[in-house]
Design a protein around this motif. Structure first.
Motif, PDB file in Angstrom:
ATOM      1  N   ARG A 129       0.867  -1.175   0.000  1.00 45.71           N
ATOM      2  CA  ARG A 129       0.000   0.000   0.000  1.00 45.71           C
ATOM      3  C   ARG A 129       0.904   1.225   0.000  1.00 45.71           C
ATOM      4  NH1 ARG A 129      -3.316  -1.589   5.305  1.00 45.71           N
ATOM      5  NH2 ARG A 129      -1.190  -1.349   6.040  1.00 45.71           N
ATOM      6  N   PHE A 130       0.648   2.160  -0.893  1.00 39.66           N
ATOM      7  CA  PHE A 130       1.466   3.360  -1.014  1.00 39.66           C
ATOM      8  C   PHE A 130       0.622   4.605  -0.802  1.00 39.66           C
ATOM      9  CE2 PHE A 130       5.756   3.093  -3.095  1.00 39.66           C
ATOM     10  CZ  PHE A 130       5.954   1.753  -2.853  1.00 39.66           C
ATOM     11  N   THR A 131       1.217   5.578  -0.124  1.00 38.31           N
ATOM     12  CA  THR A 131       0.660   6.921  -0.006  1.00 38.31           C
ATOM     13  C   THR A 131       1.764   7.891  -0.418  1.00 38.31           C
ATOM     14  OG1 THR A 131      -0.745   6.228   1.822  1.00 38.31           O
ATOM     15  CG2 THR A 131      -0.401   8.591   1.549  1.00 38.31           C
ATOM     16  N   PHE A 132       1.422   8.846  -1.275  1.00 36.63           N
ATOM     17  CA  PHE A 132       2.375   9.843  -1.747  1.00 36.63           C
ATOM     18  C   PHE A 132       1.882  11.235  -1.404  1.00 36.63           C
ATOM     19  CE2 PHE A 132       2.972   6.466  -4.945  1.00 36.63           C
ATOM     20  CZ  PHE A 132       4.344   6.329  -4.913  1.00 36.63           C
ATOM     21  N   GLY A 133       2.794  12.078  -0.933  1.00 34.38           N
ATOM     22  CA  GLY A 133       2.557  13.510  -0.816  1.00 34.38           C
ATOM     23  C   GLY A 133       3.512  14.206  -1.768  1.00 34.38           C
ATOM     24  N   MET A 134       2.996  15.110  -2.582  1.00 39.67           N
ATOM     25  CA  MET A 134       3.824  15.784  -3.575  1.00 39.67           C
ATOM     26  C   MET A 134       3.691  17.295  -3.456  1.00 39.67           C
ATOM     27  SD  MET A 134       3.124  13.338  -6.906  1.00 39.67           S
ATOM     28  CE  MET A 134       4.622  13.884  -7.753  1.00 39.67           C
ATOM     29  N   GLU A 135       4.747  17.989  -3.864  1.00 40.62           N
ATOM     30  CA  GLU A 135       4.752  19.444  -3.932  1.00 40.62           C
ATOM     31  C   GLU A 135       5.235  19.866  -5.304  1.00 40.62           C
ATOM     32  OE1 GLU A 135       7.390  21.041  -0.992  1.00 40.62           O
ATOM     33  OE2 GLU A 135       5.999  20.658   0.652  1.00 40.62           O
ATOM     34  N   LEU A 136       4.715  20.983  -5.777  1.00 41.26           N
ATOM     35  CA  LEU A 136       5.209  21.591  -6.997  1.00 41.26           C
ATOM     36  C   LEU A 136       6.408  22.448  -6.612  1.00 41.26           C
ATOM     37  CD1 LEU A 136       4.663  21.832 -10.019  1.00 41.26           C
ATOM     38  CD2 LEU A 136       3.204  23.808  -9.506  1.00 41.26           C
ATOM     39  N   GLN A 137       7.589  22.039  -7.067  1.00 43.27           N
ATOM     40  CA  GLN A 137       8.828  22.735  -6.706  1.00 43.27           C
ATOM     41  C   GLN A 137       9.513  23.220  -7.982  1.00 43.27           C
ATOM     42  OE1 GLN A 137      11.212  20.031  -4.336  1.00 43.27           O
ATOM     43  NE2 GLN A 137       9.821  20.170  -2.594  1.00 43.27           N
ATOM     44  N   ALA A 138       9.642  24.524  -8.125  1.00 45.77           N
ATOM     45  CA  ALA A 138      10.277  25.134  -9.305  1.00 45.77           C
ATOM     46  C   ALA A 138       9.682  24.591 -10.596  1.00 45.77           C
ATOM     47  CB  ALA A 138      11.795  24.926  -9.261  1.00 45.77           C
ATOM     48  N   GLY A 139       8.352  24.439 -10.609  1.00 45.58           N
ATOM     49  CA  GLY A 139       7.649  24.004 -11.806  1.00 45.58           C
ATOM     50  C   GLY A 139       7.601  22.503 -12.042  1.00 45.58           C
ATOM     51  N   THR A 140       8.159  21.703 -11.120  1.00 56.24           N
ATOM     52  CA  THR A 140       8.188  20.243 -11.263  1.00 56.24           C
ATOM     53  C   THR A 140       7.570  19.589 -10.033  1.00 56.24           C
ATOM     54  OG1 THR A 140      10.224  20.394 -12.568  1.00 56.24           O
ATOM     55  CG2 THR A 140       9.688  18.242 -11.638  1.00 56.24           C
ATOM     56  N   TRP A 141       6.686  18.632 -10.253  1.00 47.99           N
ATOM     57  CA  TRP A 141       6.101  17.892  -9.141  1.00 47.99           C
ATOM     58  C   TRP A 141       7.126  16.922  -8.576  1.00 47.99           C
ATOM     59  CZ3 TRP A 141       1.714  19.064  -6.773  1.00 47.99           C
ATOM     60  CH2 TRP A 141       0.783  19.842  -7.450  1.00 47.99           C
ATOM     61  N   LYS A 142       7.308  16.963  -7.267  1.00 51.84           N
ATOM     62  CA  LYS A 142       8.260  16.084  -6.578  1.00 51.84           C
ATOM     63  C   LYS A 142       7.553  15.382  -5.429  1.00 51.84           C
ATOM     64  CE  LYS A 142      12.107  17.272  -8.753  1.00 51.84           C
ATOM     65  NZ  LYS A 142      13.063  16.324  -9.341  1.00 51.84           N
ATOM     66  N   ILE A 143       7.910  14.128  -5.214  1.00 53.62           N
ATOM     67  CA  ILE A 143       7.405  13.383  -4.059  1.00 53.62           C
ATOM     68  C   ILE A 143       8.195  13.855  -2.845  1.00 53.62           C
ATOM     69  CG2 ILE A 143       7.136  11.108  -2.993  1.00 53.62           C
ATOM     70  CD1 ILE A 143       7.132   9.971  -5.940  1.00 53.62           C
ATOM     71  N   VAL A 144       7.496  14.393  -1.845  1.00 55.54           N
ATOM     72  CA  VAL A 144       8.147  14.854  -0.623  1.00 55.54           C
ATOM     73  C   VAL A 144       7.969  13.850   0.511  1.00 55.54           C
ATOM     74  CG1 VAL A 144       8.059  17.300  -1.208  1.00 55.54           C
ATOM     75  CG2 VAL A 144       6.163  16.271   0.065  1.00 55.54           C
ATOM     76  N   HIS A 145       6.920  13.036   0.397  1.00 55.03           N
ATOM     77  CA  HIS A 145       6.713  11.994   1.398  1.00 55.03           C
ATOM     78  C   HIS A 145       6.113  10.766   0.729  1.00 55.03           C
ATOM     79  CE1 HIS A 145       6.160  10.057   5.229  1.00 55.03           C
ATOM     80  NE2 HIS A 145       4.906   9.791   4.903  1.00 55.03           N
ATOM     81  N   GLU A 146       6.650   9.608   1.087  1.00 60.17           N
ATOM     82  CA  GLU A 146       6.131   8.337   0.599  1.00 60.17           C
ATOM     83  C   GLU A 146       6.004   7.404   1.788  1.00 60.17           C
ATOM     84  OE1 GLU A 146       7.971   6.528  -2.937  1.00 60.17           O
ATOM     85  OE2 GLU A 146       8.206   4.719  -1.727  1.00 60.17           O
ATOM     86  N   HIS A 147       4.893   6.717   1.843  1.00 63.89           N
ATOM     87  CA  HIS A 147       4.672   5.735   2.909  1.00 63.89           C
ATOM     88  C   HIS A 147       4.246   4.428   2.254  1.00 63.89           C
ATOM     89  CE1 HIS A 147       3.425   4.967   7.254  1.00 63.89           C
ATOM     90  NE2 HIS A 147       3.248   3.831   6.609  1.00 63.89           N
ATOM     91  N   SER A 148       5.045   3.407   2.469  1.00 59.45           N
ATOM     92  CA  SER A 148       4.763   2.082   1.928  1.00 59.45           C
ATOM     93  C   SER A 148       4.522   1.141   3.100  1.00 59.45           C
ATOM     94  CB  SER A 148       5.964   1.591   1.115  1.00 59.45           C
ATOM     95  OG  SER A 148       5.775   0.261   0.702  1.00 59.45           O
TER      96      SER A 148
END
Length: 142
Positions: free
Chosen positions: A108-127
């Motif tokens: 099971r995965f949960t992702f938190g993402m932020e738009l950083q300098a125009g690019t979406w990045k995963i800032v938190h992942e929980h598996s």
């Protein structure tokens, strides 16, 4: 009306592609420099991109002649202007060079993402894997 690309779905697609070819750089590029990951294996948590890169490098080099296919189901997302959240069941299936299915596992995965300098990045992942209380073994996906 212009349809926006779902950054969580795009990240999962890129994640699967990077795993398929064992491309550490492409995989790590999905994550923010200050990523915080709760992985289901080996270590309680990973903080920062270099710790995450070391984990991914170890994982990819541990895969000998097998091919790994990553698929996901039950994806649910919520996307804002600069943050996105999603969760899904992610299945890893190993195949021999001849194409024979060797084994499979679903996390099971949960992702938190932020738009950083125009690019979406995963800032938190929980598996995670749910554990059966009697056997202390992972409960298979439904």
């Amino acid at each position: 009306m212009v349809e926006k690309t779902d950054p969580v779905q795009a990240a999962l697609d890129a994640y699967a592609a990077a795993v398929a070819i064992r491309d550490v750089s492409a995989f790590v590029a999905l994550y923010a420099d200050d990523v915080h990951a709760y992985d289901a294996w080996d270590q309680w948590q990973f903080s920062g991109i270099e710790a995450w890169r070391a984990m991914v490098t170890g994982w990819f080099t541990s895969i000998s002649d097998e091919n790994i296919e990553v698929t996901y189901t039950d994806l649910q997302t919520s996307v804002g202007d600069s943050v996105a959240f999603g969760h899904a069941d992610v299945t890893y299936t190993a195949f021999s060079v001849a194409g024979e299915r060797l084994r499979s596992m679903t996390n099971r995965f949960t992702f938190g993402m932020e738009l950083q300098a125009g690019t979406w990045k995963i800032v938190h992942e929980h598996s995670s894997l749910p554990i059966d209380l009697e056997s202390n073994s992972p409960i298979p996906a439904p």
